[in-house]
Design a protein around this motif. Structure first.
Motif, short mmCIF file in Angstrom:
data_model
loop_
_atom_site.label_atom_id
_atom_site.label_comp_id
_atom_site.label_asym_id
_atom_site.label_seq_id
_atom_site.Cartn_x
_atom_site.Cartn_y
_atom_site.Cartn_z
N THR A 193 4.56 -0.26 3.14
CA THR A 193 3.42 -0.27 2.23
C THR A 193 3.87 -0.57 0.81
O THR A 193 4.83 0.03 0.32
N VAL B 180 2.50 -0.50 -3.07
CA VAL B 180 1.46 0.18 -3.84
C VAL B 180 1.37 -0.43 -5.24
O VAL B 180 2.37 -0.51 -5.96
N PRO C 25 -0.30 5.76 -4.00
CA PRO C 25 0.81 6.09 -3.11
C PRO C 25 0.30 6.82 -1.87
O PRO C 25 -0.39 7.84 -1.96
N ALA D 124 4.90 5.25 1.70
CA ALA D 124 4.92 4.08 0.81
C ALA D 124 6.36 3.62 0.58
O ALA D 124 7.26 4.44 0.39
N ILE E 158 6.51 0.92 -4.90
CA ILE E 158 5.48 1.29 -5.87
C ILE E 158 5.75 0.48 -7.13
O ILE E 158 6.86 0.56 -7.70
N VAL F 168 5.92 10.88 0.18
CA VAL F 168 6.82 9.73 0.04
C VAL F 168 8.20 10.28 -0.27
O VAL F 168 8.46 10.76 -1.38
#
Length: 821
Positions: free
Chosen positions: A49, A51, A85, A89, A92, A135
């Motif tokens: 992921t 973010v 988040p 994640a 970021i 996370v």
């Protein structure tokens, strides 16, 4: 041993490239195995992921979406984009002061942003433990501004194995089902503030391609250009302008650039954010400030109004209509008045002092004469110095000069003009580009670097190098430049073939630097003396080696290899075969050898047909026909500086109708390699050997180029000693061959000195008596030469010493010949 993907030096010079090495010691470095404190960026069966907060700039969110797409291509698994988040994640990213997520991490002390605030386009990448609930570890990317964040995101794409040329050269992502980032922190920022390209001379190639692909040179075409720039950590574009206006042809193009974070300018002869095409369409009266000032001021005002609140640097000044001189002679008073009026318009429209709007004065062609004769602009204006359109910088600011606006360089990889257009292929040798732009950096011209890339394709390699060097010129030192071909090729094709492909690109650059293809014909080289055969053999060998490498590549890489490597080699080799066959045909016909004349005529016709087949492979057979029209540039049949309307088969001879042959070539002087002597440093100046500078081999350069000229060479001053054996007594002609550089200091000289044995140094000025004709010869032959005659030289061993005088002179070799020959 683990397969290492990137070196720290390479990360600094390229967006990224795979590199086979035994360990992963540098921070935030891509690796195929887990390392202590590192991050699993991609794992089989796991969702990754990225973010980015919705409050961040639209360009940041675009780049984040591209990173998602890129990671999918690399790993093959699922990758998602989120705005907060979420558990698990992986990345970021955000901009200081614009991303609440990032600002919260900074306040919590989770990310080290020391020195980042206010830094133009700077970014930090740091592997952070527990950055958010759920996370455990993530890569955090923080930009000082929106482009800093964008560059950080694309940097990770490149580290993962996605080339900036993934779309523009069909380079497939390098697949890694598992990919890790090492622990630690990396911070970076550019040194040259504005770094970009000029799409120019874009018909019939780029323009025809864009019309066929996107229906025009519109926002859909420019979106691809903008993305390429950002992936290459560039930020600036002069858009295509042959009958075109980015702003008016498609009103969506300029807002898209603003959204994505790309700065737009107008070229050296298009002031005040107005395209030349704008005036052609809506201007009233002559393009002449002495006769039509009110109309021109109104026209320019609209350009500044249209610019709005963008960051775009504004070109000021004026040239004549159609990129011609404005007036006969040097119109300093007139141009100073124009600049003053333009700055008044800028101040009035923006309602801020003119100095708060970035402005550029391009010292191109005759405009440099104004500067040389004393014209000055306000200190906040960037002085954009230029080359001679052939890669030789004409003037640079005095070393140590400090101006608020700084200085920059407008450089050429493509040109339309005398002594001949060169638009067809990339013929720009990286070592020469490096030498010129390093000199520009040494002299302080580091505010704006922009290069004319013609149709953009096939200038991929040279463009990559130019933009990589612009990011941090000092980091691109001699060792980094010489490692660049293999590193760039590894970025495109992986570590197995990267070094071999890099060597091919280096050899191509060396051979192509001998003469532009548009300047080659049957008379270029000496057939009877074997010169044609020797040069053709070099091209044939390169062509054979390039095809051998192609055979080793997987099918998925063949399109990229053809676009980036094989096409240019194949096209130039075939052109040399064509003209060699024509030369052999004419020579045979002149001696009455009808059979050979007919055989070589048939071969020449075959090579001419082959030229069209090479274009067809590029445009029709490669990448599913993606690049239609991109190789439409004519290149066979030049009779003057301007391109022919169509390619034309060269005239062939028969015994009954022979054609005139060139005059016999005088016996060539004996050449002494530039790097075959003993280099002696002195006075704070040292010599550097630059391998592969020309087709003949290495060059010797002095550093720093900003060192004072040595007006009285001798003794302990910098020199190179060559030991030679001379086999005859009598007068000798002794010469120096140098790169076709120019006097960047403005003193009208380009000098070295030379001596034999214990004799006094003899000064040689490579620009003595410079005329338009001597300059043309220097760029045609890609060299300058000067000689002196020694009246009485004995046979036997001698010591020839070359003495440094002007540090910007690049030594390519020495020549010796009997003076009576």
């Amino acid at each position: 041993m683990p397969h290492l993907l990137l070196s720290a030096a390479l990360i600094a010079l390229l967006p990224a490239a795979a590199q086979a090495m035994p360990a992963c010691p540098q921070p935030v470095r891509a690796c195929e195995r887990a390392t202590p404190g590192g991050l699993a960026l991609i794992l089989p069966g796991r969702v990754s992921t990225v973010v980015v907060d919705d409050a961040d700039a639209p360009g940041v969110r675009r780049a984040a979406q591209d990173l998602v797409t890129d990671l999918k291509a690399v790993g093959g698994g699922e990758v998602r984009l989120a705005n907060v988040p979420v558990a698990g994640a992986t990345v970021i990213a955000g901009t200081l002061g614009q991303s609440p997520v990032i600002d919260a991490l900074v306040r919590a002390g989770k990310i080290d942003v020391s020195g980042l605030k206010g830094q133009w386009e700077g970014y930090v990448e740091q592997v952070v433990d527990n950055p958010a609930p759920g996370v455990s570890r993530a890569l955090v990317i923080v930009g000082a501004d929106r482009r800093g964040t964008i560059f950080g995101l694309y940097d990770i794409s490149a580290k993962a194995g996605v080339s900036p040329w993934t779309w523009w050269a069909d380079v497939p992502a390098q697949r890694h089902p598992s990919l890790y980032l090492t622990a630690g922190r990396v911070a970076d920022h550019p040194v040259v503030k504005y770094r970009g390209i000029f799409i120019n001379d874009e018909e019939p190639g780029f323009g025809g391609w864009a019309r066929a692909t996107f229906g025009g040179v519109n926002h859909r075409a420019y979106e691809k250009v903008f993305t390429l720039l950002l992936r290459s950590k560039a930020n600036f574009l002069w858009p295509a302008m042959w009958g075109k206006s980015l702003w008016e042809d498609d009103p969506a193009s300029a807002p898209l650039a603003q959204e994505m974070g790309v700065l737009l300018g107008t070229s050296h002869h298009e002031p005040m954010q107005r395209a030349q095409a704008d005036w052609k369409r809506e201007g009233s009266g002559p393009w002449d400030y002495t006769k039509n000032a009110p109309a021109l001021r109104a026209f320019w005002r609209k350009g500044i109004e249209r610019r709005g609140k963008a960051e775009d640097p504004v070109t000021i000044g004026m040239r004549g209509d159609g990129d011609e001189p404005m007036t006969e002679g040097t119109a300093i008073d007139l141009l100073q008045g124009i600049v003053a009026d333009q700055r008044s318009i800028i101040a009035d429209v923006t309602q801020r002092p003119a100095a708060e709007t970035p402005q550029v004065w391009a010292l191109y062609k005759e405009v440099q004469d104004y500067y040389d004769k004393g014209m000055r602009v306000p200190d906040d204006v960037t002085l954009l110095f230029a080359d001679d359109n052939w890669g030789n910088i004409r003037r640079l600011p005095p070393p140590g000069q400090t101006r608020a606006g700084g200085a920059g360089v407008y450089y050429h990889f493509d040109y339309v003009g005398g002594p001949r257009n060169y638009k067809w292929l990339d013929t720009n040798a990286v070592p020469r580009v490096w030498q010129q732009m390093r000199m520009a950096s040494d002299y302080g011209a580091d505010r704006l670097w922009i290069v004319n890339v013609g149709d953009l394709k096939p200038m991929e390699y040279a463009t990559s190098f130019f933009l990589a060097m612009a990011w941090n010129p000092a980091r691109m030192d001699l060792a980094a430049m010489q490692a660049y071909p293999a590193r760039w090729a590894t970025q495109q094709f992986g570590p197995a073939q990267g070094p071999a492909i890099g060597a091919l690109l280096t050899r191509y650059g060396q051979l192509a630097s001998r003469r532009k293809p548009e300047l080659i014909d049957a008379t270029t080289y000496d057939l009877a003396g074997g010169e044609w055969a020797r040069i053709l053999a070099e091209w044939n060998a390169l062509d054979g080696d390039a095809r051998q490498v192609e055979a080793t590549l997987p099918a998925a890489q063949r399109d990229a290899y053809y676009e980036l490597v094989l096409h240019r080699v194949e096209a130039m080799t075939n052109l040399h075969r064509l003209y060699h066959a024509v030369a052999a045909n004419r020579a045979a016909a002149s001696t009455g050898d009808g059979a050979t004349a007919d055989r070589m005529a048939q071969a020449a016709r075959g090579f001419y047909v082959r030229d069209a087949a090479i274009r067809r492979r590029y445009e029709v057979e490669t990448a599913g026909g993606k690049w239609t029209s991109m190789m439409a540039q004519t290149h066979i049949g030049y009779t003057g500086w301007q391109q022919p309307d169509t390619d034309t088969m060269p005239a062939l001879a028969t015994v009954a109708k022979p054609l005139p042959l060139p005059a016999p070539t005088p016996r060539a002087a004996r050449m002494i390699a530039a790097d075959s002597g003993r280099a002696v440093d002195g006075g704070g100046v040292r010599w550097q050997r630059v391998a592969g500078f020309t087709a003949a081999g290495a060059a010797m350069i002095a550093t720093p180029t900003t060192a004072p000229a040595i007006e009285r060479p001798g003794g302990a001053s910098p020199h190179i000693v060559y030991d030679v054996r001379w086999d005859r007594a009598g007068p000798m002609t002794l010469g120096v061959v140098a790169a076709p550089g120019l006097d960047v200091r403005g003193n009208g000289k380009h000098r070295v000195a030379i001596s034999i044995d214990d004799g006094a140094p003899i000064m040689l000025d490579l620009m003595a008596g410079e005329t338009a004709e001597t300059w043309e010869r220097s760029v045609i032959e890609n060299r300058r030469a000067a000689t002196t005659t020694l009246p009485a030289v004995t046979a036997g061993r001698h010591r020839i010493t070359l003495w440094l005088v002007d540090p910007e002179v690049v030594i390519q070799g020495l020549t010796l010949s009997p003076a009576t020959d």
